[in-house]
Motif scaffolding. Structure first.
Motif, PDB file in Angstrom:
ATOM      1  N   GLN A   1       0.835  -1.204   0.000  1.00  0.00           N
ATOM      2  CA  GLN A   1       0.000   0.000   0.000  1.00  0.00           C
ATOM      3  C   GLN A   1       0.871   1.256   0.000  1.00  0.00           C
ATOM      4  OE1 GLN A   1      -2.080  -0.620   3.882  1.00  0.00           O
ATOM      5  NE2 GLN A   1      -1.155   1.357   4.356  1.00  0.00           N
ATOM      6  N   ALA A   2       0.227   2.378  -0.335  1.00  0.00           N
ATOM      7  CA  ALA A   2       0.963   3.636  -0.403  1.00  0.00           C
ATOM      8  C   ALA A   2       0.109   4.742   0.188  1.00  0.00           C
ATOM      9  CB  ALA A   2       1.303   3.959  -1.854  1.00  0.00           C
ATOM     10  N   SER A   3       0.774   5.679   0.830  1.00  0.00           N
ATOM     11  CA  SER A   3       0.055   6.790   1.446  1.00  0.00           C
ATOM     12  C   SER A   3       0.980   7.999   1.496  1.00  0.00           C
ATOM     13  CB  SER A   3      -0.362   6.372   2.860  1.00  0.00           C
ATOM     14  OG  SER A   3      -0.831   7.484   3.560  1.00  0.00           O
ATOM     15  N   GLY A   4       0.501   9.137   1.009  1.00  0.00           N
ATOM     16  CA  GLY A   4       1.325  10.352   1.037  1.00  0.00           C
ATOM     17  C   GLY A   4       2.630  10.138   0.293  1.00  0.00           C
ATOM     18  N   SER A   5       3.755  10.214   1.029  1.00  0.00           N
ATOM     19  CA  SER A   5       5.066  10.061   0.389  1.00  0.00           C
ATOM     20  C   SER A   5       5.764   8.774   0.809  1.00  0.00           C
ATOM     21  CB  SER A   5       5.952  11.256   0.745  1.00  0.00           C
ATOM     22  OG  SER A   5       5.330  12.436   0.307  1.00  0.00           O
ATOM     23  N   THR A   6       4.980   7.783   1.217  1.00  0.00           N
ATOM     24  CA  THR A   6       5.588   6.496   1.588  1.00  0.00           C
ATOM     25  C   THR A   6       4.893   5.330   0.886  1.00  0.00           C
ATOM     26  OG1 THR A   6       4.173   6.230   3.528  1.00  0.00           O
ATOM     27  CG2 THR A   6       6.309   7.280   3.889  1.00  0.00           C
ATOM     28  N   ILE A   7       5.682   4.263   0.710  1.00  0.00           N
ATOM     29  CA  ILE A   7       5.162   3.002   0.166  1.00  0.00           C
ATOM     30  C   ILE A   7       5.519   1.900   1.161  1.00  0.00           C
ATOM     31  CG2 ILE A   7       5.557   1.244  -1.632  1.00  0.00           C
ATOM     32  CD1 ILE A   7       5.646   3.401  -3.681  1.00  0.00           C
ATOM     33  N   THR A   8       4.568   1.017   1.428  1.00  0.00           N
ATOM     34  CA  THR A   8       4.814  -0.106   2.340  1.00  0.00           C
ATOM     35  C   THR A   8       4.749  -1.405   1.554  1.00  0.00           C
ATOM     36  OG1 THR A   8       3.802   1.183   4.102  1.00  0.00           O
ATOM     37  CG2 THR A   8       4.046  -1.174   4.513  1.00  0.00           C
ATOM     38  N   ASP A   9       5.709  -2.304   1.836  1.00  0.00           N
ATOM     39  CA  ASP A   9       5.704  -3.583   1.107  1.00  0.00           C
ATOM     40  C   ASP A   9       4.994  -4.667   1.915  1.00  0.00           C
ATOM     41  OD1 ASP A   9       7.480  -4.717   2.930  1.00  0.00           O
ATOM     42  OD2 ASP A   9       9.223  -4.600   1.616  1.00  0.00           O
TER      43      ASP A   9
END
Ligand SMILES: Cc1ncc(COP(=O)(O)O)c(C=O)c1O
Length: 388
Positions: A26-34
């Motif tokens: 998922q992604a939110s704002g200026s970050t991506i999570t694996d």
């Protein structure tokens, strides 16, 4: 490094992309999570796409609302979203009429067709190291031998001259020329900004030869370089502008914006698309443009980009591996004297996502909305990685 080896897409997909060992969750704002829960600072914005950051609430709301109303009827219908989006694009550019496509390559393909049809000429001049897309027309416009390899014969009529070289353009352009096609900052080719004087000369030379000037703003447009369109910083007025990437803030869409005098060349039956300008894409684009314009993200990108460039130049001044740090707005290139791939992998281990541009350049295209603290954290990790 946290890895996600269980994902084996390489068995099912054509390997056109050398995929990283990161599985998107998922992604939110200026970050991506694996999928392992590791979070990365996104200094690439999906290759210059999510200029407003991932999941921007205004874009999300507009798309959700449109989903309830319906997402396809066909281009025979009047779509209110097309009128709205076209109004936003034309009132913030020098051009007057819009054709909506689904991607950057499709927008450029349409621009090439429009230039040939309008002028009745076939020669298109583009530049070495340029990148314009992967369709036959846009691949032919791309001045990189490696992109043509194995796909010949190329569409004829394309000529490549050195970028930022007024004399070379002067020698190549003639009465047979339909268009000069250029990126105001070459993106894939290594983050190379055009000189103002080069862009101004290209405008004059094209006009004198009865050729059109096409600015490919697919990567540089919509605030990225500190102006709504990058060419505006040099005071020129192209006949055709193409845009895509950031237009829907992640929702696939693209557009050609052309001057009014080109109208007759794209009459009924001349060009078309089933999905281009569909209501969902237009909802995303309109909300994106509203936010970019009303919240003045071009100016913010200019200011933040200047600070980012200065920060990186200072931090990397003594890094032996760094040849040059350059850029415009929030489009920054760090040229190395070694291949960039190694550093990209090391930065991923530290939780920072950056791109390559050409073999030796690290390319930073963070969301324009990224906060300064996060930018500082990313630049510190870049410094740590490059000053081994
Ligand atoms: C300047 C430029 N033109 C065209 C394209 C092609 O766009 P798309 O990948 O959406 O077809 C790109 C993509 O990177 C680009 O940077």
């Amino acid at each position: 490094m946290n890895t996600t080896n269980s994902i084996k897409t390489d068995e099912l997909l054509f390997p056109t992309y050398k995929k990283w060992n990161i599985a998107f969750e998922q992604a939110s704002g200026s970050t991506i999570t694996d999928q392992t829960g590791k979070t990365y600072i996104d200094m690439m914005a999906g290759i210059g796409v999510v200029n407003l950051g991932h999941g921007h609430p205004a874009v999300l709301e507009a798309v959700e609302k449109q989903l309830q109303k319906g997402w396809h009827a066909s281009n025979f219908f009047h779509y209110e979203g097309q009128e709205q989006t076209a109004k936003q694009l034309t009132s913030h550019s020098c051009a007057d009429l819009v054709f909506f496509a689904n991607s950057g390559a499709e927008a450029n393909e349409a621009a090439i067709k429009l230039a040939r049809k309008h002028t009745g000429k076939k020669k298109i001049i583009s530049f070495l190291q340029s990148f314009h897309g992967r369709t036959f027309g846009t691949m032919a416009a791309t001045g990189q031998e490696s992109i043509h390899q194995g796909f010949g014969p190329m569409l004829e009529g394309f000529e490549y001259v050195p970028y930022n070289d007024v004399k070379a353009l002067e020698n190549a352009i003639d009465d047979e020329t339909a268009a000069v096609m250029l990126e105001p900052v070459q993106g894939e080719g290594g983050v190379i900004p055009a000189d103002d004087s080069f862009l101004q000369a290209a405008e004059t030379l094209a006009e004198n030869a009865g050729a059109l000037l096409i600015c490919d703003e697919i990567q540089t447009g919509l605030g990225r370089t500190g102006a709504f369109f990058a060419h505006q910083l040099s005071g020129i007025e192209p006949d055709i502008i193409t845009t895509a990437k950031a237009l829907g803030n992640g929702f696939p869409t693209g557009a050609v914006i052309g001057k009014a005098h080109l109208k007759d060349a794209f009459g009924p039956g001349s060009h078309g698309t089933t999905f281009g300008g569909n209501p969902l894409a237009m909802a995303a684009a309109s909300a994106t443009l509203d936010t970019l314009i009303n919240e003045n993200w071009s100016q913010k990108a200019k200011d933040k980009g200047e600070a980012l460039l200065k920060e990186l130049q200072e931090r990397l001044a003594s890094a032996e591996v760094v040849k040059e740090v350059r850029g415009k707005g929030m489009m920054v290139g760090i040229e190395l004297n070694e291949p960039a791939a190694n550093t990209i992998g090391k930065l991923q281990e530290k939780g920072v996502l950056v791109l390559a541009a050409g073999p030796n350049v690290l390319r930073l295209l963070p969301p324009l909305t990224i906060d300064w603290e996060m930018l500082k954290e990313a630049t510190a990790l870049i410094e740590e990685t490059l000053k081994r």
